[in-house]
Design an enzyme around this catalytic site. Structure first.
Site, PDB file in Angstrom:
ATOM      1  NE  ARG A 130      -4.024  -2.032   1.951  1.00 35.83           N
ATOM      2  CZ  ARG A 130      -3.909  -3.113   2.706  1.00 35.83           C
ATOM      3  NH1 ARG A 130      -2.955  -3.181   3.610  1.00 35.83           N
ATOM      4  NH2 ARG A 130      -4.751  -4.115   2.550  1.00 35.83           N
ATOM      5  CE  LYS A 152       0.496  13.565 -15.646  1.00 35.88           C
ATOM      6  NZ  LYS A 152       0.254  13.937 -17.055  1.00 35.88           N
ATOM      7  CD  GLU A 194       9.259  15.859 -23.138  1.00 37.53           C
ATOM      8  OE1 GLU A 194       8.658  16.906 -22.823  1.00 37.53           O
ATOM      9  OE2 GLU A 194       8.673  14.826 -23.519  1.00 37.53           O
ATOM     10  CE  LYS A 240       6.519  17.045 -14.773  1.00 35.26           C
ATOM     11  NZ  LYS A 240       6.659  15.796 -15.494  1.00 35.26           N
ATOM     12  CD  GLU A 250      -2.293  16.525 -17.395  1.00 33.01           C
ATOM     13  OE1 GLU A 250      -1.205  16.051 -17.047  1.00 33.01           O
ATOM     14  OE2 GLU A 250      -2.794  16.378 -18.507  1.00 33.01           O
ATOM     15  NE  ARG A 254       1.718  16.907 -14.016  1.00 30.89           N
ATOM     16  CZ  ARG A 254       2.203  16.079 -13.115  1.00 30.89           C
ATOM     17  NH1 ARG A 254       1.745  16.098 -11.879  1.00 30.89           N
ATOM     18  NH2 ARG A 254       3.150  15.204 -13.423  1.00 30.89           N
ATOM     19  CG  ASN A 258       0.000  17.029 -21.842  1.00 31.85           C
ATOM     20  OD1 ASN A 258       0.945  16.422 -21.346  1.00 31.85           O
ATOM     21  ND2 ASN A 258      -1.231  16.967 -21.360  1.00 31.85           N
ATOM     22  CG  HIS A 261       3.528  15.654 -25.081  1.00 27.35           C
ATOM     23  ND1 HIS A 261       4.339  16.767 -25.045  1.00 27.35           N
ATOM     24  CD2 HIS A 261       4.206  14.682 -24.409  1.00 27.35           C
ATOM     25  CE1 HIS A 261       5.445  16.479 -24.371  1.00 27.35           C
ATOM     26  NE2 HIS A 261       5.398  15.227 -23.972  1.00 27.35           N
ATOM     27  CG  HIS A 265       1.077  11.035 -27.330  1.00 22.92           C
ATOM     28  ND1 HIS A 265       0.282  11.434 -26.275  1.00 22.92           N
ATOM     29  CD2 HIS A 265       2.291  10.792 -26.805  1.00 22.92           C
ATOM     30  CE1 HIS A 265       1.008  11.437 -25.175  1.00 22.92           C
ATOM     31  NE2 HIS A 265       2.226  11.048 -25.462  1.00 22.92           N
ATOM     32  CG  HIS A 279       8.115  10.342 -25.516  1.00 24.57           C
ATOM     33  ND1 HIS A 279       6.762  10.361 -25.743  1.00 24.57           N
ATOM     34  CD2 HIS A 279       8.354  11.321 -24.610  1.00 24.57           C
ATOM     35  CE1 HIS A 279       6.207  11.304 -25.010  1.00 24.57           C
ATOM     36  NE2 HIS A 279       7.148  11.896 -24.298  1.00 24.57           N
TER      37      HIS A 279
HETATM   38  P1  NAD Z   1      14.068   4.822 -21.407  1.00 26.63           P
HETATM   39  O1  NAD Z   1      13.842   4.730 -19.971  1.00 26.63           O
HETATM   40  O2  NAD Z   1      13.618   3.691 -22.254  1.00 26.63           O
HETATM   41  O3  NAD Z   1      15.608   5.078 -21.688  1.00 26.63           O
HETATM   42  C1  NAD Z   1      16.087   5.163 -23.021  1.00 26.63           C
HETATM   43  C2  NAD Z   1      17.231   4.173 -23.268  1.00 26.63           C
HETATM   44  O4  NAD Z   1      18.415   4.685 -22.687  1.00 26.63           O
HETATM   45  C3  NAD Z   1      17.029   2.797 -22.671  1.00 26.63           C
HETATM   46  O5  NAD Z   1      17.496   1.848 -23.593  1.00 26.63           O
HETATM   47  C4  NAD Z   1      17.918   2.795 -21.433  1.00 26.63           C
HETATM   48  O6  NAD Z   1      18.396   1.506 -21.129  1.00 26.63           O
HETATM   49  C5  NAD Z   1      19.035   3.701 -21.870  1.00 26.63           C
HETATM   50  N1  NAD Z   1      19.691   4.447 -20.799  1.00 26.63           N
HETATM   51  C6  NAD Z   1      19.074   5.112 -19.796  1.00 26.63           C
HETATM   52  N2  NAD Z   1      19.976   5.802 -19.081  1.00 26.63           N
HETATM   53  C7  NAD Z   1      21.183   5.559 -19.640  1.00 26.63           C
HETATM   54  C8  NAD Z   1      22.499   5.998 -19.351  1.00 26.63           C
HETATM   55  N3  NAD Z   1      22.740   6.888 -18.385  1.00 26.63           N
HETATM   56  N4  NAD Z   1      23.511   5.515 -20.104  1.00 26.63           N
HETATM   57  C9  NAD Z   1      23.269   4.660 -21.136  1.00 26.63           C
HETATM   58  N5  NAD Z   1      22.048   4.230 -21.470  1.00 26.63           N
HETATM   59  C10 NAD Z   1      21.012   4.682 -20.725  1.00 26.63           C
HETATM   60  O7  NAD Z   1      13.384   6.113 -22.053  1.00 26.63           O
HETATM   61  P2  NAD Z   1      13.223   7.634 -21.595  1.00 26.63           P
HETATM   62  O8  NAD Z   1      13.308   8.388 -22.867  1.00 26.63           O
HETATM   63  O9  NAD Z   1      14.080   8.006 -20.465  1.00 26.63           O
HETATM   64  O10 NAD Z   1      11.722   7.655 -21.065  1.00 26.63           O
HETATM   65  C11 NAD Z   1      10.625   7.362 -21.888  1.00 26.63           C
HETATM   66  C12 NAD Z   1       9.487   6.922 -20.994  1.00 26.63           C
HETATM   67  O11 NAD Z   1       9.181   7.966 -20.083  1.00 26.63           O
HETATM   68  C13 NAD Z   1       8.197   6.604 -21.736  1.00 26.63           C
HETATM   69  O12 NAD Z   1       7.685   5.398 -21.253  1.00 26.63           O
HETATM   70  C14 NAD Z   1       7.261   7.764 -21.359  1.00 26.63           C
HETATM   71  O13 NAD Z   1       5.922   7.367 -21.343  1.00 26.63           O
HETATM   72  C15 NAD Z   1       7.764   8.092 -19.990  1.00 26.63           C
HETATM   73  N6  NAD Z   1       7.472   9.461 -19.552  1.00 26.63           N
HETATM   74  C16 NAD Z   1       6.893   9.629 -18.328  1.00 26.63           C
HETATM   75  C17 NAD Z   1       6.623  10.899 -17.854  1.00 26.63           C
HETATM   76  C18 NAD Z   1       6.056  11.086 -16.484  1.00 26.63           C
HETATM   77  O14 NAD Z   1       5.683  12.216 -16.122  1.00 26.63           O
HETATM   78  N7  NAD Z   1       5.981  10.050 -15.684  1.00 26.63           N
HETATM   79  C19 NAD Z   1       6.942  12.027 -18.635  1.00 26.63           C
HETATM   80  C20 NAD Z   1       7.547  11.823 -19.875  1.00 26.63           C
HETATM   81  C21 NAD Z   1       7.804  10.540 -20.335  1.00 26.63           C
END
Ligand code: NAD
Length: 380
Positions: A130, A152, A194, A240, A250, A254, A258, A261, A265, A279
């Site tokens: 929990r 999030k 971003e 942020k 949101e 907030r 987007n 986005h 998307h 992304h």
């Molecule tokens: P990711 O976590 O897949 O990382 C990208 C790649 O980089 C992966 O292959 C990972 O293994 C590699 N990697 C990460 N750190 C590294 C490092 N320091 N050195 C070498 N390799 C490294 O992708 P991302 O772009 O970080 O995140 C995308 C995700 O984030 C999506 O699922 C998206 O929906 C989510 N997201 C969430 C929010 C939120 O508010 N929670 C906001 C934006 C995006």
């Protein structure tokens, strides 16, 4: 929970959320202090480190050493890299492995990774026993400026991305900018979209600074570029944090985050959420569209849209469909995808539009037919 800076040159950005307030600590080498900080915040707690295999190869050892040096028991839980890891199956596996390792209510989960690990581990923390405290240690630029901040968390289902999840704030975010040195250039660039977004949505001065200094942000290292990287991350996090503090769940502003986005998307979905278009790259394309569409609607006088596209392209991000090898999409297909993502109410859609650089606003009454006309012209 607040912590005092442990290192010179460290920047602290507070996230003012009352009882759920926490700090974002930004600086090179902060991972070395992770153990001390966790021991100070939660004396006697064990730490389960959720990490993907790629990040583990680069940074798990230093993370474990930091924890054990502060007498914090460290339990690694490895998951495969990639978006597919944000799944029911991996959530179940991670929760079972945390329980196998006897992670208790007062222990802490460390989410060491990009947005994928941050979202999955954050959600596991929200539901395990929990709710367990989570410390986000973002390792991608995208995660340092965006996904690790704001609470999030979630996973994907066959119905779409991020449909199962929770708002669950971390107790601390440690953005060690040196971890980005091992990040592939393409992922760094995608995260930069971003960063630029924060200037474009509400801080024209920051966008102008990025236009002049982006090469130093990319360079990092111990040269002068290092402080530029930390500065950019701090400004984005401050932006942020301020919005999240005013609208945690949101219900209003907030949604400005987007920007780019909705179009983004749709492009991401058209590319099958594959490596064809990351992304952040989709967000860059989406931001370029949002500015062009705003211009098309007569909202932006002058050439701000051209300036935005020019900067994103200079950095190496896509601003036109033709910039993405192998992406073929029609206006009809994009409209279908936008309609799946967003509810169309009596032919009207909600978009984040702009009156210029740094002047984004939420428009609830965008005519779907005008979006279609714009996309058809853009893709022609
Ligand atoms: P990711 O976590 O897949 O990382 C990208 C790649 O980089 C992966 O292959 C990972 O293994 C590699 N990697 C990460 N750190 C590294 C490092 N320091 N050195 C070498 N390799 C490294 O992708 P991302 O772009 O970080 O995140 C995308 C995700 O984030 C999506 O699922 C998206 O929906 C989510 N997201 C969430 C929010 C939120 O508010 N929670 C906001 C934006 C995006």
């Amino acid at each position: 929970m607040m912590t005092a800076p442990l290192r010179a040159g460290e920047i602290t950005v507070p996230v003012a959320l009352g009882a759920r307030a926490y700090d974002i600590a930004i600086g090179r080498g902060l991972i070395g202090d992770l153990g001390k900080r966790i021991a100070a915040l939660k004396p006697g707690a064990s730490a389960a480190i959720v990490v993907d295999e790629t990040v583990a190869a680069h940074h798990l050892k230093a993370t474990e050493e930091s924890l054990t040096a502060a007498d914090v028991r460290a339990v690694p839980v490895k998951v495969p890299p990639g978006e597919a890891t944000k799944s029911w199956r991996m959530l179940e596996q991670v929760c079972d492995r945390l329980l196998d390792a006897r992670i208790e209510r007062n222990d802490v989960i460390v989410a060491l990774g990009g947005g994928v690990v941050g979202d999955l581990a954050g959600f596991a923390a929200a539901i395990l026993r929990r709710g367990l405290d989570v410390v986000q240690v973002p390792t991608t630029l995208l995660a340092q400026v965006d996904s690790s901040v704001g609470g999030k968390t979630g996973i994907n289902t066959r119905h779409g991305k991020n449909l199962i999840g929770a708002f669950y704030q971390p107790i601390l975010v440690i953005a060690d900018t040196a971890l980005l040195d091992t990040l592939p250039q393409r992922d760094f660039r995608a995260g930069y979209a971003e960063v630029a977004k924060f200037g474009l949505l509400g801080d024209a001065g920051f966008f102008a600074w990025l236009e002049a200094n982006w090469q130093d942000v990319f360079a990092g290292g111990s040269s002068s570029g290092s402080s530029a990287r930390e500065h950019a991350i701090a400004i984005a996090c401050r932006g942020k944090a301020a919005i999240v503090a005013r609208d945690e769940r949101e219900t209003g502003e907030r949604a400005l985050l987007n920007l780019g986005h909705t179009f983004g998307h749709a492009f991401e979905a058209a590319a099958g959420f594959s490596d064809k278009l990351l992304h952040g790259e989709a967000v860059a394309l989406g931001i370029a569209c949002a500015f062009e569409f705003s211009t098309h609607l007569g909202l932006i006088p002058g050439n701000d849209a051209g300036r935005v596209a020019h900067h994103l392209a200079a950095v190496g991000l896509p601003t036109r469909v033709g910039d993405v090898p192998g992406l073929h999409v029609t206006a009809d297909r994009l409209m279908d995808l936008i309609a799946q993502d967003k509810k169309v109410k009596r032919g009207k859609l909600t978009f984040i539009l702009c009156r210029g650089i740094g002047k984004a606003f939420i428009a609830n009454d965008v005519d779907a037919a005008q979006v279609h006309t714009f996309l058809a012209e853009k893709l022609a």
